[in-house]
Design a protein around this motif. Sequence first.
Motif, mmCIF file in Angstrom:
data_model
loop_
_atom_site.group_PDB
_atom_site.id
_atom_site.type_symbol
_atom_site.label_atom_id
_atom_site.label_comp_id
_atom_site.label_asym_id
_atom_site.label_seq_id
_atom_site.Cartn_x
_atom_site.Cartn_y
_atom_site.Cartn_z
ATOM 1 N N GLY A 195 16.690 -22.800 -7.395
ATOM 2 C CA GLY A 195 15.748 -21.885 -8.016
ATOM 3 C C GLY A 195 15.390 -22.275 -9.435
ATOM 4 O O GLY A 195 15.417 -23.453 -9.814
ATOM 5 N N GLU A 219 15.557 -22.585 -13.420
ATOM 6 C CA GLU A 219 16.391 -22.618 -14.610
ATOM 7 C C GLU A 219 15.738 -21.798 -15.719
ATOM 8 O O GLU A 219 14.549 -21.496 -15.672
ATOM 9 C CB GLU A 219 16.587 -24.061 -15.102
ATOM 10 C CG GLU A 219 17.338 -24.961 -14.142
ATOM 11 C CD GLU A 219 16.423 -25.722 -13.204
ATOM 12 O OE1 GLU A 219 16.871 -26.721 -12.602
ATOM 13 O OE2 GLU A 219 15.239 -25.318 -13.064
ATOM 14 N N SER A 220 16.525 -21.476 -16.738
ATOM 15 C CA SER A 220 16.005 -20.719 -17.876
ATOM 16 C C SER A 220 15.595 -21.663 -18.995
ATOM 17 O O SER A 220 16.018 -22.821 -19.044
ATOM 18 C CB SER A 220 17.055 -19.744 -18.398
ATOM 19 O OG SER A 220 18.129 -20.456 -19.003
ATOM 20 N N VAL A 237 11.838 -20.006 -16.962
ATOM 21 C CA VAL A 237 11.886 -18.553 -17.088
ATOM 22 C C VAL A 237 12.609 -18.165 -18.370
ATOM 23 O O VAL A 237 13.534 -18.848 -18.828
ATOM 24 C CB VAL A 237 12.569 -17.901 -15.874
ATOM 25 C CG1 VAL A 237 11.807 -18.192 -14.603
ATOM 26 C CG2 VAL A 237 14.018 -18.343 -15.746
ATOM 27 N N PRO A 290 18.806 -17.618 -15.749
ATOM 28 C CA PRO A 290 18.207 -18.372 -14.636
ATOM 29 C C PRO A 290 18.057 -17.482 -13.408
ATOM 30 O O PRO A 290 18.763 -16.479 -13.263
ATOM 31 C CB PRO A 290 19.211 -19.505 -14.397
ATOM 32 C CG PRO A 290 20.496 -19.009 -14.970
ATOM 33 C CD PRO A 290 20.127 -18.147 -16.132
ATOM 34 N N GLN A 291 17.137 -17.867 -12.547
ATOM 35 C CA GLN A 291 16.863 -17.073 -11.342
ATOM 36 C C GLN A 291 17.001 -17.964 -10.106
ATOM 37 O O GLN A 291 16.024 -18.576 -9.657
ATOM 38 C CB GLN A 291 15.471 -16.454 -11.425
ATOM 39 C CG GLN A 291 15.310 -15.482 -12.579
ATOM 40 C CD GLN A 291 13.980 -14.751 -12.555
ATOM 41 O OE1 GLN A 291 13.258 -14.760 -11.553
ATOM 42 N NE2 GLN A 291 13.637 -14.110 -13.660
ATOM 43 N N ASN A 346 17.204 -17.387 -7.074
ATOM 44 C CA ASN A 346 16.428 -17.010 -5.890
ATOM 45 C C ASN A 346 14.926 -17.121 -6.101
ATOM 46 O O ASN A 346 14.144 -16.693 -5.246
ATOM 47 C CB ASN A 346 16.791 -15.588 -5.453
ATOM 48 C CG ASN A 346 18.202 -15.499 -4.910
ATOM 49 O OD1 ASN A 346 18.644 -16.400 -4.204
ATOM 50 N ND2 ASN A 346 18.916 -14.436 -5.249
ATOM 51 N N ASP A 347 14.519 -17.683 -7.235
ATOM 52 C CA ASP A 347 13.096 -17.887 -7.515
ATOM 53 C C ASP A 347 12.697 -19.261 -6.990
ATOM 54 O O ASP A 347 12.872 -20.279 -7.659
ATOM 55 C CB ASP A 347 12.841 -17.780 -9.017
ATOM 56 C CG ASP A 347 11.364 -17.916 -9.373
ATOM 57 O OD1 ASP A 347 10.533 -17.998 -8.445
ATOM 58 O OD2 ASP A 347 11.051 -17.956 -10.570
ATOM 59 N N SER A 387 5.951 -17.890 -5.816
ATOM 60 C CA SER A 387 7.380 -17.965 -5.541
ATOM 61 C C SER A 387 7.939 -16.638 -5.047
ATOM 62 O O SER A 387 7.279 -15.594 -5.089
ATOM 63 C CB SER A 387 8.131 -18.397 -6.799
ATOM 64 O OG SER A 387 8.197 -17.321 -7.729
ATOM 65 N N ALA A 418 9.948 -14.853 -6.475
ATOM 66 C CA ALA A 418 10.071 -13.895 -7.574
ATOM 67 C C ALA A 418 8.728 -13.256 -7.906
ATOM 68 O O ALA A 418 8.561 -12.653 -8.967
ATOM 69 C CB ALA A 418 10.638 -14.584 -8.817
ATOM 70 N N ARG A 423 5.943 -14.743 -8.599
ATOM 71 C CA ARG A 423 5.285 -15.466 -9.676
ATOM 72 C C ARG A 423 4.111 -16.236 -9.084
ATOM 73 O O ARG A 423 4.242 -16.814 -8.007
ATOM 74 C CB ARG A 423 6.268 -16.433 -10.346
ATOM 75 C CG ARG A 423 6.504 -16.131 -11.808
ATOM 76 C CD ARG A 423 7.434 -17.168 -12.406
ATOM 77 N NE ARG A 423 8.798 -16.922 -12.036
ATOM 78 C CZ ARG A 423 9.566 -16.030 -12.639
ATOM 79 N NH1 ARG A 423 9.090 -15.316 -13.627
ATOM 80 N NH2 ARG A 423 10.803 -15.843 -12.263
ATOM 81 N N HIS A 445 13.360 -26.858 -11.395
ATOM 82 C CA HIS A 445 12.371 -26.041 -10.678
ATOM 83 C C HIS A 445 10.959 -26.426 -11.095
ATOM 84 O O HIS A 445 10.044 -26.445 -10.265
ATOM 85 C CB HIS A 445 12.640 -24.565 -11.002
ATOM 86 C CG HIS A 445 11.642 -23.606 -10.459
ATOM 87 N ND1 HIS A 445 11.509 -23.320 -9.119
ATOM 88 C CD2 HIS A 445 10.714 -22.827 -11.095
ATOM 89 C CE1 HIS A 445 10.548 -22.420 -8.939
ATOM 90 N NE2 HIS A 445 10.047 -22.106 -10.128
#
Length: 524
Positions: free
Chosen positions: A186, A188-189, A199, A203-204, A206-207, A419, A421, A423, A459
């Motif tokens: 998914g 990273e931040s 993001v 971090p997400q 599942n995105d 995505s 999420a 997005r 990602h």
Amino acid sequence: MREFHADVVIIGGGTGGCAAALAAAKSGKSVIMTEETDWIGGQFTSQAVPPDEHPWIEQFGCTRSYRTFRDSVRDYYRNHYPMTAEARVIPNLDPGNGSVSRLCHEPKVALAVFYQMLAPYINSGRLTILTNHKLHAVRMDGDNVLSITVEDQKHHDFRELVAPYFLDATECGDVLPQAGVEYVLGAESVDQTGEPSAVVGPPQPNDIQAFTYCFAMDYLEGEDHTIAKPEMYDFWRNYKADFWPDKLLSWTGSSPRNTAESVRYELFPGTKYFPLFTYRQIADPKNFQTGLYKSGITTVNWPQNDYWLGSIIDVPEEERQRHLYGGKQLSLSLLYWMQTEAPRPDGGQGYPGLRLRKDVMGTEDGLAMYPYIRESRRIKAEFTVLEQHVSAFFRKNGKAEAFHDSVGVGSYRIDLHPSTANRNYLDVSTYPFQIPLGSLIPVRVNNLLPAGKNLGVTHITNGCFRLHPVEWNVGEVAGYLTAYCLQYGLTPRAVRNTPDELKKFQAFLYAEGVEYFWPTMYAL
């Protein structure tokens, strides 16, 4: 349980897996390659995606074997199809004349070419291909893979595959969790990568980008080929995401390069809107003798059948199957909507002459054997490619980052689809880039390498590394690297981190037709 031995075991017979098998077998190594569907070839075949490529693909910017594949597809049509005299002599023949690529072709032709290229090694016994075999278990000894067990899905028995080297060429990086390989999933931040498009906040995992169940169809005016109403049609007919400008089943979508704007589509060319039928057309009757094709054939991999309601990676099996079913229902609902309700330019509704071509996909439901996967698990690598390395905004010298350990090249915009999420598209201009060897080497495990989209990218940069030529290049280098290590008693880590050995390996790759640097180019 039966035990089989080889020099290299490749789990996953997709685009990267086939390129890896070709490289390792050509180098004299014994290879076992497994594939969970009926067809090897991945994106080209079981996922039915015409190749997404850069503008210079006919001249440079890919490996020699990838160019051989492309030339062989064209030759297959010339040698086996009744083509028009005009089409037969076109040097850069595009059988489908789809606008997405310079080479749009039927999945079964790609399948035939893959077997054609691998035939010397299959027939000599150097390469064994096990289709309909799925990953079951991985046996480890510390930082080394000892064996991988696969299940024969037709006969429900198991085979233990033993080798000094293993390649994960699965579409989702399925070997990584079972082998305990450190990996990322998914988004990273910004705090992790410093990428401006990452993001904000935590971090997400599942995105993940949407997947798509592609299908093929043609159009027979005046006939009725309407399919049975899909079970989830009412849901999909009314579904609208908050970030999307209209219902998903409509002729309106978001502009990938400016999501604040919308794009209008039409089915066939004729008005000012973008025609979808010819976008990924894989057979154009104009190239063939009269009567061979009643209609053009197109692959439907469009904004309207991107599935983003949930991930199919690292979720419980029941949830995974629910989303796979939802993705299939979305694609069938799109077809049913086009057949029955889609607005036509003449003011009418529906195109009942659209015919689902099950034969093109080789499946009972008419959908591709495997969903088109845009994003995989990704290894934590010795080196990770970031947005800052390739983005035109960051690269003020007019070039992507130069990597001392380059083992290939690629070029594509950072292109992220909507995505899980919720997005919308992300589209970033890039310069033609290099593939660093460090992105193929896990931080800890010694004898397992990525051979697809599961290399050390983020990602964000996955968005420009996920296309056909790059996946092929990654797989090919992984295959050559294992053969090289076996030949000279080295490890992948030693090859990369010993300057003299790295230069020798790069020279070896170049001699085998792997380009690893670009001339001065412009951004895409």
